[in-house]
Design a protein around this motif. Structure first.
Motif, PDB file in Angstrom:
ATOM      1  N   PHE A  68       0.772  -1.174  -0.028  1.00 31.28           N
ATOM      2  CA  PHE A  68      -0.184  -0.042  -0.146  1.00 31.28           C
ATOM      3  C   PHE A  68       0.732   1.070   0.031  1.00 31.28           C
ATOM      4  O   PHE A  68       1.648   1.564   1.087  1.00 31.28           O
ATOM      5  CB  PHE A  68      -0.881  -0.029   1.152  1.00 31.28           C
ATOM      6  N   ILE A  69       0.888   2.114  -1.004  1.00 26.11           N
ATOM      7  CA  ILE A  69       1.676   3.154  -1.220  1.00 26.11           C
ATOM      8  C   ILE A  69       1.023   4.558  -0.999  1.00 26.11           C
ATOM      9  O   ILE A  69       0.042   4.709  -1.795  1.00 26.11           O
ATOM     10  CB  ILE A  69       2.400   3.216  -2.697  1.00 26.11           C
ATOM     11  N   LYS A  70       1.272   5.300  -0.144  1.00 24.49           N
ATOM     12  CA  LYS A  70       0.461   6.399   0.220  1.00 24.49           C
ATOM     13  C   LYS A  70       0.238   7.298  -0.794  1.00 24.49           C
ATOM     14  O   LYS A  70      -0.618   7.831  -1.038  1.00 24.49           O
ATOM     15  CB  LYS A  70       1.282   7.009   1.578  1.00 24.49           C
ATOM     16  N   ALA A  71       1.469   7.498  -1.361  1.00 22.54           N
ATOM     17  CA  ALA A  71       1.277   8.852  -2.553  1.00 22.54           C
ATOM     18  C   ALA A  71       0.723   8.394  -3.785  1.00 22.54           C
ATOM     19  O   ALA A  71       0.282   9.246  -4.408  1.00 22.54           O
ATOM     20  CB  ALA A  71       2.689   9.364  -2.770  1.00 22.54           C
ATOM     21  N   LEU A  72       0.396   7.100  -3.717  1.00 21.74           N
ATOM     22  CA  LEU A  72      -0.624   6.514  -4.928  1.00 21.74           C
ATOM     23  C   LEU A  72      -2.065   6.336  -4.382  1.00 21.74           C
ATOM     24  O   LEU A  72      -2.599   5.474  -4.752  1.00 21.74           O
ATOM     25  CB  LEU A  72       0.090   5.341  -5.474  1.00 21.74           C
ATOM     26  N   GLU A  73      -2.250   6.992  -3.196  1.00 16.72           N
ATOM     27  CA  GLU A  73      -3.570   6.701  -2.684  1.00 16.72           C
ATOM     28  C   GLU A  73      -3.991   5.199  -2.064  1.00 16.72           C
ATOM     29  O   GLU A  73      -4.683   4.609  -2.407  1.00 16.72           O
ATOM     30  CB  GLU A  73      -4.727   7.235  -3.602  1.00 16.72           C
ATOM     31  N   TRP A  74      -2.674   4.734  -1.859  1.00 14.47           N
ATOM     32  CA  TRP A  74      -2.566   3.428  -1.089  1.00 14.47           C
ATOM     33  C   TRP A  74      -2.871   2.101  -2.351  1.00 14.47           C
ATOM     34  O   TRP A  74      -2.848   1.130  -2.171  1.00 14.47           O
ATOM     35  CB  TRP A  74      -3.797   3.003  -0.169  1.00 14.47           C
ATOM     36  N   PHE A  75      -2.398   2.603  -3.823  1.00 14.04           N
ATOM     37  CA  PHE A  75      -2.513   1.505  -4.609  1.00 14.04           C
ATOM     38  C   PHE A  75      -1.260   0.853  -4.531  1.00 14.04           C
ATOM     39  O   PHE A  75      -0.185   1.719  -3.951  1.00 14.04           O
ATOM     40  CB  PHE A  75      -2.556   2.538  -5.962  1.00 14.04           C
ATOM     41  N   PRO A  76      -0.812  -0.277  -5.014  1.00 14.30           N
ATOM     42  CA  PRO A  76      -1.758  -0.989  -5.654  1.00 14.30           C
ATOM     43  C   PRO A  76      -2.718  -2.029  -4.654  1.00 14.30           C
ATOM     44  O   PRO A  76      -3.880  -2.447  -5.038  1.00 14.30           O
ATOM     45  CB  PRO A  76      -1.141  -2.100  -6.473  1.00 14.30           C
ATOM     46  N   GLY A  77      -2.474  -1.976  -3.263  1.00 13.14           N
ATOM     47  CA  GLY A  77      -3.347  -2.693  -2.339  1.00 13.14           C
ATOM     48  C   GLY A  77      -3.908  -4.060  -2.791  1.00 13.14           C
ATOM     49  O   GLY A  77      -3.142  -4.761  -2.891  1.00 13.14           O
ATOM     50  N   ALA A  78      -5.210  -4.118  -2.790  1.00  7.19           N
ATOM     51  CA  ALA A  78      -5.682  -5.524  -3.088  1.00  7.19           C
ATOM     52  C   ALA A  78      -5.211  -6.041  -4.439  1.00  7.19           C
ATOM     53  O   ALA A  78      -5.617  -7.250  -4.797  1.00  7.19           O
ATOM     54  CB  ALA A  78      -7.235  -5.360  -2.623  1.00  7.19           C
ATOM     55  N   TYR A  79      -5.074  -4.944  -5.196  1.00  4.45           N
ATOM     56  CA  TYR A  79      -4.597  -5.322  -6.592  1.00  4.45           C
ATOM     57  C   TYR A  79      -2.952  -5.787  -6.994  1.00  4.45           C
ATOM     58  O   TYR A  79      -2.614  -5.713  -7.916  1.00  4.45           O
ATOM     59  CB  TYR A  79      -4.986  -4.226  -7.743  1.00  4.45           C
ATOM     60  N   SER A  80      -2.456  -5.938  -5.724  1.00  6.88           N
ATOM     61  CA  SER A  80      -0.964  -6.109  -5.724  1.00  6.88           C
ATOM     62  C   SER A  80      -0.456  -7.102  -6.511  1.00  6.88           C
ATOM     63  O   SER A  80       0.397  -7.132  -7.637  1.00  6.88           O
ATOM     64  CB  SER A  80      -0.398  -6.320  -4.300  1.00  6.88           C
ATOM     65  N   SER A  81      -1.127  -8.422  -6.743  1.00  7.44           N
ATOM     66  CA  SER A  81      -0.961  -9.609  -7.426  1.00  7.44           C
ATOM     67  C   SER A  81      -0.949  -9.092  -8.884  1.00  7.44           C
ATOM     68  O   SER A  81      -0.030  -9.220  -9.809  1.00  7.44           O
ATOM     69  CB  SER A  81      -1.632 -10.575  -7.094  1.00  7.44           C
ATOM     70  N   ASP A 101       7.127  11.800  -1.262  1.00  8.57           N
ATOM     71  CA  ASP A 101       6.727  11.073  -0.371  1.00  8.57           C
ATOM     72  C   ASP A 101       6.671   9.638  -0.734  1.00  8.57           C
ATOM     73  O   ASP A 101       5.973   8.959  -1.363  1.00  8.57           O
ATOM     74  CB  ASP A 101       5.148  11.378   0.207  1.00  8.57           C
ATOM     75  N   ARG A 102       7.724   8.609  -0.256  1.00  6.99           N
ATOM     76  CA  ARG A 102       7.876   7.321  -0.446  1.00  6.99           C
ATOM     77  C   ARG A 102       7.332   6.421   0.430  1.00  6.99           C
ATOM     78  O   ARG A 102       7.489   5.205   0.463  1.00  6.99           O
ATOM     79  CB  ARG A 102       9.534   7.018  -0.627  1.00  6.99           C
ATOM     80  N   TYR A 103       6.586   6.992   1.471  1.00 10.64           N
ATOM     81  CA  TYR A 103       5.848   5.935   2.597  1.00 10.64           C
ATOM     82  C   TYR A 103       4.878   4.756   1.912  1.00 10.64           C
ATOM     83  O   TYR A 103       4.429   5.178   0.953  1.00 10.64           O
ATOM     84  CB  TYR A 103       4.841   6.694   3.248  1.00 10.64           C
ATOM     85  N   ALA A 104       5.189   3.487   2.455  1.00 13.35           N
ATOM     86  CA  ALA A 104       4.522   2.416   1.979  1.00 13.35           C
ATOM     87  C   ALA A 104       4.422   1.415   3.158  1.00 13.35           C
ATOM     88  O   ALA A 104       5.094   1.604   4.115  1.00 13.35           O
ATOM     89  CB  ALA A 104       5.027   1.798   0.886  1.00 13.35           C
ATOM     90  N   GLU A 105       3.320   0.492   3.010  1.00 10.36           N
ATOM     91  CA  GLU A 105       3.387  -0.396   3.945  1.00 10.36           C
ATOM     92  C   GLU A 105       2.845  -1.785   3.541  1.00 10.36           C
ATOM     93  O   GLU A 105       2.044  -1.671   2.386  1.00 10.36           O
ATOM     94  CB  GLU A 105       2.755  -0.149   5.260  1.00 10.36           C
ATOM     95  N   PHE A 106       3.476  -2.807   3.911  1.00 10.58           N
ATOM     96  CA  PHE A 106       2.877  -4.038   3.288  1.00 10.58           C
ATOM     97  C   PHE A 106       2.022  -4.684   4.489  1.00 10.58           C
ATOM     98  O   PHE A 106       2.261  -4.453   5.666  1.00 10.58           O
ATOM     99  CB  PHE A 106       4.173  -5.283   3.493  1.00 10.58           C
ATOM    100  N   ARG A 107       0.747  -5.183   4.180  1.00  9.80           N
ATOM    101  CA  ARG A 107      -0.092  -5.914   4.749  1.00  9.80           C
ATOM    102  C   ARG A 107      -0.321  -7.240   4.430  1.00  9.80           C
ATOM    103  O   ARG A 107      -0.494  -7.415   3.338  1.00  9.80           O
ATOM    104  CB  ARG A 107      -1.421  -4.829   4.968  1.00  9.80           C
ATOM    105  N   SER A 108      -0.799  -8.058   5.659  1.00  4.65           N
ATOM    106  CA  SER A 108      -1.038  -9.493   5.312  1.00  4.65           C
ATOM    107  C   SER A 108      -2.146  -9.693   6.207  1.00  4.65           C
ATOM    108  O   SER A 108      -2.196  -9.409   7.226  1.00  4.65           O
ATOM    109  CB  SER A 108       0.189 -10.212   5.698  1.00  4.65           C
ATOM    110  N   VAL A 109      -3.091 -10.264   5.643  1.00  2.08           N
ATOM    111  CA  VAL A 109      -4.407 -10.730   6.270  1.00  2.08           C
ATOM    112  C   VAL A 109      -4.325 -12.540   6.420  1.00  2.08           C
ATOM    113  O   VAL A 109      -4.453 -12.889   5.095  1.00  2.08           O
ATOM    114  CB  VAL A 109      -5.585 -10.201   6.198  1.00  2.08           C
ATOM    115  N   ILE A 110      -4.245 -12.972   7.351  1.00  2.63           N
ATOM    116  CA  ILE A 110      -4.478 -14.537   7.386  1.00  2.63           C
ATOM    117  C   ILE A 110      -5.867 -14.682   7.699  1.00  2.63           C
ATOM    118  O   ILE A 110      -6.520 -14.087   8.721  1.00  2.63           O
ATOM    119  CB  ILE A 110      -3.600 -15.171   8.305  1.00  2.63           C
TER     120      ILE A 110
END
Ligand code: ITT
Ligand code: NA
Length: 185
Positions: A68-81, A101-110
């Protein structure tokens, strides 16, 4: 203690095996495929876990993850694959070329579910930033782009063991493992 992980991604399996070892859980892997509905990571993990548990008639876990990339409005998010397969890392770097602004985070949901039960979900995230070029050949997909907070190295420059110390997947799987152990007692 055993758990069956439904995924088509071998990198996830390798990481999950390493993480579960610390918690005394043996991982079995099955690559059945399951329908991925539109929605956020939690929706996808819930639906996928329920579907796979019913189909296999046993308890399962699935994972839905993304960057999830902040500057891209959290794109690609659920479309990462999908985005990894189409734009790839080069495409992401182009989109980011003039972005400060290079801020990003990886998220994982089990998602965990039993054949007749309701799904449970466990979220993990790791903060960081998108580098200006790809670095490292370890890991997979976006790893060479992602520099975790407090580091100079990308995930692509870390061994699986190092990444497993604090990745999004470590956090989500650890939450699951602690909950699952309680359940077995
Ligand atoms: P399954 O659905 O079969 O588990 P998948 O690869 O399609 O495998 P996701 O639907 O969860 O997995 O897609 C998440 C995408 O996000 C994945 O394909 C990668 O491109 C990216 N991703 C997730 N975790 C990552 C990580 O730890 N390192 C690099 N990229 C990651
Ligand atoms: Na997927």
């Amino acid at each position: 203690m055993k758990v069956t992980f439904i995924t088509g991604n071998e990198h996830k399996v390798k990481e999950a095996k390493g993480i579960f070892q610390k918690f005394g859980i043996q991982l079995e892997h099955a690559d059945l495929g399951y329908p991925e509905i539109q929605g956020d990571l939690i929706d996808v993990a819930r639906y996928g876990a329920k579907h796979a548990a019913e189909r296999l008639n046993q308890p399962v876990i699935v994972e839905d993850a993304g960057i999830f990339i902040k500057a891209l409005e959290w794109f690609p998010g659920a479309y990462s694959s999908y985005v990894q397969e189409t734009l790839g890392n080069e495409g992401i770097l182009k989109l980011m070329s003039s972005v400060e602004d290079r801020y990003a985070e990886f998220r994982s949901v089990i998602g965990y579910c039993t054949p007749k039960g309701e799904p449970e979900t466990f979220l993990g995230a790791v903060k960081g930033r998108i580098g200006h070029k790809e670095k490292g050949k370890q890991g997979f997909a976006y790893d060479p782009l992602f520099i975790p907070e407090g580091y100079d190295k990308s995930f692509g420059e870390l061994t699986t063991e190092e990444k497993n110390e604090f990745s999004h997947r470590r956090v989500s799987l650890e939450k699951f493992a602690l909950w699952y152990r309680e359940l077995q007692d």
